[in-house]
Design a protein around this motif. Structure first.
Motif, PDB file in Angstrom:
ATOM      1  N   ILE A 155       0.718  -1.147  -0.002  1.00 55.69           N
ATOM      2  CA  ILE A 155      -0.083   0.150   0.140  1.00 55.69           C
ATOM      3  C   ILE A 155       1.047   1.274   0.088  1.00 55.69           C
ATOM      4  CG2 ILE A 155      -2.038  -1.155   1.014  1.00 55.69           C
ATOM      5  CD1 ILE A 155      -1.187   0.430   3.656  1.00 55.69           C
ATOM      6  N   ASN A 156       2.186   1.003  -0.182  1.00 54.31           N
ATOM      7  CA  ASN A 156       3.023   2.223  -0.320  1.00 54.31           C
ATOM      8  C   ASN A 156       3.108   2.974   0.823  1.00 54.31           C
ATOM      9  OD1 ASN A 156       4.964   3.150  -1.991  1.00 54.31           O
ATOM     10  ND2 ASN A 156       3.435   4.234  -3.653  1.00 54.31           N
ATOM     11  N   LYS A 157       3.234   2.307   1.985  1.00 55.37           N
ATOM     12  CA  LYS A 157       3.157   2.831   3.311  1.00 55.37           C
ATOM     13  C   LYS A 157       4.265   2.386   4.423  1.00 55.37           C
ATOM     14  CE  LYS A 157      -0.857   5.417   3.806  1.00 55.37           C
ATOM     15  NZ  LYS A 157      -0.480   6.844   3.614  1.00 55.37           N
ATOM     16  N   LEU A 158       5.344   1.995   3.786  1.00 53.05           N
ATOM     17  CA  LEU A 158       6.292   1.450   4.654  1.00 53.05           C
ATOM     18  C   LEU A 158       7.021   2.768   5.368  1.00 53.05           C
ATOM     19  CD1 LEU A 158       8.743  -1.056   2.709  1.00 53.05           C
ATOM     20  CD2 LEU A 158       7.648  -1.597   4.756  1.00 53.05           C
ATOM     21  N   PRO A 159       7.270   2.688   6.647  1.00 54.22           N
ATOM     22  CA  PRO A 159       7.782   3.685   7.570  1.00 54.22           C
ATOM     23  C   PRO A 159       9.333   3.645   7.038  1.00 54.22           C
ATOM     24  CG  PRO A 159       7.073   1.961   8.849  1.00 54.22           C
ATOM     25  CD  PRO A 159       6.796   1.423   7.662  1.00 54.22           C
ATOM     26  N   ALA A 160       9.983   4.684   7.700  1.00 51.00           N
ATOM     27  CA  ALA A 160      11.342   4.762   7.608  1.00 51.00           C
ATOM     28  C   ALA A 160      11.986   3.842   8.216  1.00 51.00           C
ATOM     29  CB  ALA A 160      11.855   6.370   7.910  1.00 51.00           C
ATOM     30  N   ILE A 161      11.633   3.559   9.609  1.00 53.72           N
ATOM     31  CA  ILE A 161      12.194   2.500  10.229  1.00 53.72           C
ATOM     32  C   ILE A 161      11.374   1.129  10.060  1.00 53.72           C
ATOM     33  CG2 ILE A 161      12.876   1.555  12.427  1.00 53.72           C
ATOM     34  CD1 ILE A 161      13.065   4.949  13.190  1.00 53.72           C
ATOM     35  N   THR A 162      12.149   0.188   9.503  1.00 53.89           N
ATOM     36  CA  THR A 162      11.667  -1.013   9.213  1.00 53.89           C
ATOM     37  C   THR A 162      11.689  -2.147  10.181  1.00 53.89           C
ATOM     38  OG1 THR A 162      13.024  -1.667   7.583  1.00 53.89           O
ATOM     39  CG2 THR A 162      10.877  -0.674   6.691  1.00 53.89           C
ATOM     40  N   ASN A 163      12.694  -1.900  10.882  1.00 51.61           N
ATOM     41  CA  ASN A 163      13.110  -2.862  11.898  1.00 51.61           C
ATOM     42  C   ASN A 163      13.126  -2.084  13.460  1.00 51.61           C
ATOM     43  OD1 ASN A 163      14.052  -4.893  13.729  1.00 51.61           O
ATOM     44  ND2 ASN A 163      15.064  -5.930  12.101  1.00 51.61           N
ATOM     45  N   PRO A 164      11.992  -1.849  13.969  1.00 50.55           N
ATOM     46  CA  PRO A 164      12.156  -1.070  15.390  1.00 50.55           C
ATOM     47  C   PRO A 164      13.073  -1.543  16.264  1.00 50.55           C
ATOM     48  CG  PRO A 164      10.047  -1.288  14.551  1.00 50.55           C
ATOM     49  CD  PRO A 164      10.701  -2.111  13.646  1.00 50.55           C
ATOM     50  N   LYS A 165      13.067  -2.966  16.435  1.00 42.90           N
ATOM     51  CA  LYS A 165      13.906  -3.355  17.581  1.00 42.90           C
ATOM     52  C   LYS A 165      15.409  -3.286  17.406  1.00 42.90           C
ATOM     53  CE  LYS A 165      12.652  -7.781  18.887  1.00 42.90           C
ATOM     54  NZ  LYS A 165      12.407  -9.221  18.781  1.00 42.90           N
ATOM     55  N   GLU A 166      15.774  -3.545  15.872  1.00 45.51           N
ATOM     56  CA  GLU A 166      17.236  -2.775  15.739  1.00 45.51           C
ATOM     57  C   GLU A 166      17.572  -1.628  16.019  1.00 45.51           C
ATOM     58  OE1 GLU A 166      19.831  -4.522  14.558  1.00 45.51           O
ATOM     59  OE2 GLU A 166      18.628  -6.299  15.159  1.00 45.51           O
ATOM     60  N   GLU A 167      16.597  -0.833  15.771  1.00 48.82           N
ATOM     61  CA  GLU A 167      16.812   0.555  16.229  1.00 48.82           C
ATOM     62  C   GLU A 167      17.048   0.953  17.489  1.00 48.82           C
ATOM     63  OE1 GLU A 167      16.711   2.658  13.374  1.00 48.82           O
ATOM     64  OE2 GLU A 167      16.803   4.570  14.387  1.00 48.82           O
ATOM     65  N   LEU A 168      16.497   0.077  18.444  1.00 52.61           N
ATOM     66  CA  LEU A 168      16.828   0.197  19.845  1.00 52.61           C
ATOM     67  C   LEU A 168      18.175  -0.184  20.191  1.00 52.61           C
ATOM     68  CD1 LEU A 168      13.970  -1.714  21.604  1.00 52.61           C
ATOM     69  CD2 LEU A 168      14.025   0.907  21.183  1.00 52.61           C
ATOM     70  N   LYS A 169      18.775  -1.173  19.465  1.00 49.56           N
ATOM     71  CA  LYS A 169      19.973  -1.749  19.677  1.00 49.56           C
ATOM     72  C   LYS A 169      21.139  -0.746  18.767  1.00 49.56           C
ATOM     73  CE  LYS A 169      18.559  -6.725  19.285  1.00 49.56           C
ATOM     74  NZ  LYS A 169      18.625  -7.794  18.440  1.00 49.56           N
ATOM     75  N   LYS A 170      20.688  -0.226  18.091  1.00 46.24           N
ATOM     76  CA  LYS A 170      21.350   0.859  17.061  1.00 46.24           C
ATOM     77  C   LYS A 170      21.797   2.045  17.896  1.00 46.24           C
ATOM     78  CE  LYS A 170      19.966   0.748  12.498  1.00 46.24           C
ATOM     79  NZ  LYS A 170      19.284   1.789  11.680  1.00 46.24           N
ATOM     80  N   ASN A 171      20.882   2.249  18.872  1.00 45.68           N
ATOM     81  CA  ASN A 171      20.847   3.488  19.816  1.00 45.68           C
ATOM     82  C   ASN A 171      21.507   2.907  21.094  1.00 45.68           C
ATOM     83  OD1 ASN A 171      19.814   6.131  18.468  1.00 45.68           O
ATOM     84  ND2 ASN A 171      18.431   4.498  17.651  1.00 45.68           N
ATOM     85  N   GLY A 172      21.998   1.786  21.167  1.00 53.68           N
ATOM     86  CA  GLY A 172      22.877   1.368  22.445  1.00 53.68           C
ATOM     87  C   GLY A 172      22.125   0.902  23.415  1.00 53.68           C
ATOM     88  N   MET A 173      20.871   0.367  23.133  1.00 51.08           N
ATOM     89  CA  MET A 173      20.108  -0.503  24.192  1.00 51.08           C
ATOM     90  C   MET A 173      20.340  -1.962  24.112  1.00 51.08           C
ATOM     91  SD  MET A 173      16.325   1.489  24.194  1.00 51.08           S
ATOM     92  CE  MET A 173      15.610   0.596  25.632  1.00 51.08           C
ATOM     93  N   THR A 174      20.284  -2.456  25.394  1.00 54.25           N
ATOM     94  CA  THR A 174      20.502  -3.962  25.396  1.00 54.25           C
ATOM     95  C   THR A 174      19.053  -4.422  25.389  1.00 54.25           C
ATOM     96  OG1 THR A 174      22.499  -3.582  27.020  1.00 54.25           O
ATOM     97  CG2 THR A 174      21.247  -5.789  27.030  1.00 54.25           C
ATOM     98  N   VAL A 175      18.775  -5.373  24.417  1.00 51.97           N
ATOM     99  CA  VAL A 175      17.491  -6.128  24.250  1.00 51.97           C
ATOM    100  C   VAL A 175      17.321  -7.292  24.758  1.00 51.97           C
ATOM    101  CG1 VAL A 175      15.501  -6.524  22.658  1.00 51.97           C
ATOM    102  CG2 VAL A 175      16.985  -4.484  22.273  1.00 51.97           C
ATOM    103  N   THR A 176      16.735  -7.767  25.760  1.00 55.15           N
ATOM    104  CA  THR A 176      16.723  -9.019  26.374  1.00 55.15           C
ATOM    105  C   THR A 176      15.385  -9.971  25.703  1.00 55.15           C
ATOM    106  OG1 THR A 176      17.675  -8.419  28.312  1.00 55.15           O
ATOM    107  CG2 THR A 176      16.837 -10.480  28.470  1.00 55.15           C
ATOM    108  N   GLU A 177      15.692 -10.809  24.849  1.00 57.99           N
ATOM    109  CA  GLU A 177      14.825 -11.456  24.221  1.00 57.99           C
ATOM    110  C   GLU A 177      14.249 -12.696  25.232  1.00 57.99           C
ATOM    111  OE1 GLU A 177      13.588 -11.074  21.203  1.00 57.99           O
ATOM    112  OE2 GLU A 177      15.238  -9.973  19.989  1.00 57.99           O
TER     113      GLU A 177
END
Ligand code: X2X
Length: 358
Positions: free
Chosen positions: A297-319
């Motif tokens: 539908i042509n509506k992909l947001p700029a950030i397509t992997n939000p969880k990666e975005e947390l990591k990119k910004n220095g967060m530790t993600v505990t799955e």
């Protein structure tokens, strides 16, 4: 003869014009749509999608305007239902969490480790919404005198904290966590040994800046990434402990004033907005369907992997692993038992059956 025909035609046209203007005069020039978080949240974008859809399909005849940041209730998010009932608000894209203090059944999806305790957690919530239990929730909403238009999704709520990581209930001991002012949250976090603080979302962000709490819980895609939660918190605990479904709703009097065709039009936009809102919430958390849909539908947001975005910004993600979940599941058994009674055991049982049948 010609003159007679002409004047007849003129009369018919004049009558039609009168009818048309009478019909459009009955509609407001603007309908207020209430949204608790900001415009950039997944929730906010879904509200905008819905309003745009209605405006486009009605060729501008129906003008719905989203009001973000809980501004229609001066920040007090749990007052939204009251204001929709009174007609101070025409439409809301509401959360079950903000309406559950008044509508007990809506605590169903906030039962800790209830929906996510299924192999496919999105299939489980879709089964509830489409099933017997979903109908019970819709009925409970409409019993308060407002119109239910359809579901959407804020998402599964994950914990973000400045201290961590959190791998077991003991790691949360004494932690000051912001929750919204809805009673089940106080019970859940107290049972885990934390120190929950009820703060409206409108004031929460200032609270995070000032460090008055150690953490909060909200969905990664819909809220944590858009608010750039890494500014304050370094850990994300991906435990999916509960889901926050949203729903479109309207003041009943406002709803009844729309023609049957326009009611259909609005409902069709709610259906489209549900698909869009759920895709935003599920993007990169599912098997790729959400991505494909948003692309189509042509509506992909700029950030397509939000969880990666947390990591990119220095967060530790505990799955969380099933073993980790088990400890939290056991620690919250009392809350589930207690709230099952408050929600209605028949509603909880219907939801269990809906999820099993999916
Ligand atoms: O207050 C919250 O955490 C929010 C924005 O997610 C809700 O309104 C339920």
């Amino acid at each position: 003869m010609t003159f007679k025909l002409l004047s007849k035609a003129a009369l018919a046209l004049a009558t039609m014009g009168l009818c048309l203007s009478a019909a459009s005069a009955a509609y407001k020039s603007e309908y207020k749509l209430s949204v608790v978080p900001g415009a950039s949240s997944g929730w906010g974008q879904t509200a905008t999608f819905f309003a745009d859809c209605v405006r486009q399909k009605s060729n501008g005849r129906i003008n719905i305007k989203p009001y973000f940041g809980a501004q229609l209730m001066a920040g007090k998010q749990t007052s939204e239902l009251l204001l929709v009932r009174r007609g101070a608000i025409d439409f809301a894209l509401a959360s079950t969490i903000n309406w559950s203090p008044q509508i007990k059944e809506l605590n169903l999806t906030a039962l800790p480790f209830f929906v996510a305790n299924n192999p496919d957690r999105y299939k489980a919530i879709d089964a509830i919404e489409a099933g017997k239990s979903g109908k019970m929730l819709e009925k409970a909403i409409e019993k308060t005198g407002v119109k239910f238009l359809g579901w959407s999704e804020n998402g599964f709520r994950e914990l973000t904290t400045s201290k961590g990581p959190i791998e077991k209930p003991e790691d949360m001991k004494g932690m000051k966590l912001r929750v919204c002012g809805t009673p089940i949250f106080i019970d859940i976090f107290s049972s885990l040994g934390a120190n929950p603080q009820a703060i409206n979302w409108s004031e929460a962000v200032t609270g995070f800046q000032q460090g008055i709490v150690d953490g909060q819980e909200n969905p990664t895609n819909g809220i944590n990434v858009p608010t750039k939660v890494w500014q304050w918190h370094k850990y994300s605990t991906d435990w999916h402990y509960m889901i926050d479904p949203l729903f479109f709703t309207a003041n009943m009097k406002v709803w009844k004033e729309f023609s049957p065709e326009d009611q259909k039009l609005i409902l069709s936009c709610a259906t489209e907005a549900e698909k869009y809102g759920k895709a935003l919430s599920r993007l990169s958390n599912d098997n790729g369907q959400a991505y494909e849909y948003l692309k189509s539908i042509n509506k992909l947001p700029a950030i397509t992997n939000p969880k990666e975005e947390l990591k990119k910004n220095g967060m530790t993600v505990t799955e969380y692993t099933p073993e980790m979940i088990k400890r939290f599941y056991e620690a919250t058994a009392g809350v589930r038992a207690d709230w099952t009674q408050k929600i209605g055991p028949n509603v909880v049982k219907a939801a269990e059956e809906d999820m099993q049948a999916a």
